[in-house]
Design a protein around this motif. Structure first.
Motif, PDB file in Angstrom:
ATOM      1  N   TYR A 145       0.836  -1.205   0.000  1.00 40.81           N
ATOM      2  CA  TYR A 145       0.000   0.000   0.000  1.00 40.81           C
ATOM      3  C   TYR A 145       0.873   1.258   0.000  1.00 40.81           C
ATOM      4  N   LEU A 146       1.893   1.284   0.840  1.00 34.46           N
ATOM      5  CA  LEU A 146       2.790   2.445   0.889  1.00 34.46           C
ATOM      6  C   LEU A 146       3.433   2.694  -0.472  1.00 34.46           C
ATOM      7  N   LEU A 204       0.473   7.024   7.211  1.00 38.84           N
ATOM      8  CA  LEU A 204      -0.298   5.788   7.339  1.00 38.84           C
ATOM      9  C   LEU A 204      -0.583   5.455   8.805  1.00 38.84           C
ATOM     10  N   GLU A 236      -3.810   6.526  10.266  1.00 38.95           N
ATOM     11  CA  GLU A 236      -5.013   5.981   9.629  1.00 38.95           C
ATOM     12  C   GLU A 236      -5.282   4.551  10.110  1.00 38.95           C
TER      13      GLU A 236
END
Length: 104
Positions: free
Chosen positions: A54-55, A82, A85
């Motif tokens: 995802y990063l 991140l 979140e």
């Protein structure tokens, strides 16, 4: 595992997911912590791999960096963003077929 065990609230149980990295040596389970070793070559099952994917997809890929420091800064910025979140992290790493919160 002992340090993780100390951090688990009373009456709860933690599962630590580990891949086959050489430094992830077998360890004795604690009463409130279980080690779950993933099968070899299964990054799709590893929650940490899902976070890194995802990063890369949302903050780090398809970019040119001017220096090593710029790469480190971008990675730190992405990680810090991140970390704020928690719902997103949960959605990235959770699998409907493996809902451990129901078990424990």
């Amino acid at each position: 595992m002992e340090e993780i065990s100390k951090a688990v609230p009373e009456g709860r149980h933690a599962v630590v997911v580990m891949d086959g990295a050489l430094w992830h040596q077998p360890s004795l389970d604690q009463d409130n912590v279980t080690m779950l070793k993933l099968p070899p070559y299964s990054p799709e099952l590893n929650p940490a791999e899902q976070v890194w994917q995802y990063l890369k997809q949302h903050w780090l890929s398809n970019r040119c960096f001017e220096s090593y420091d710029a790469i480190v800064d971008a990675a730190c910025d992405a990680w810090n963003a991140l970390c704020n979140e928690t719902k997103l992290i949960r959605s990235i790493t959770q699998r409907e077929w493996c809902n451990l919160s129901v078990i424990f």
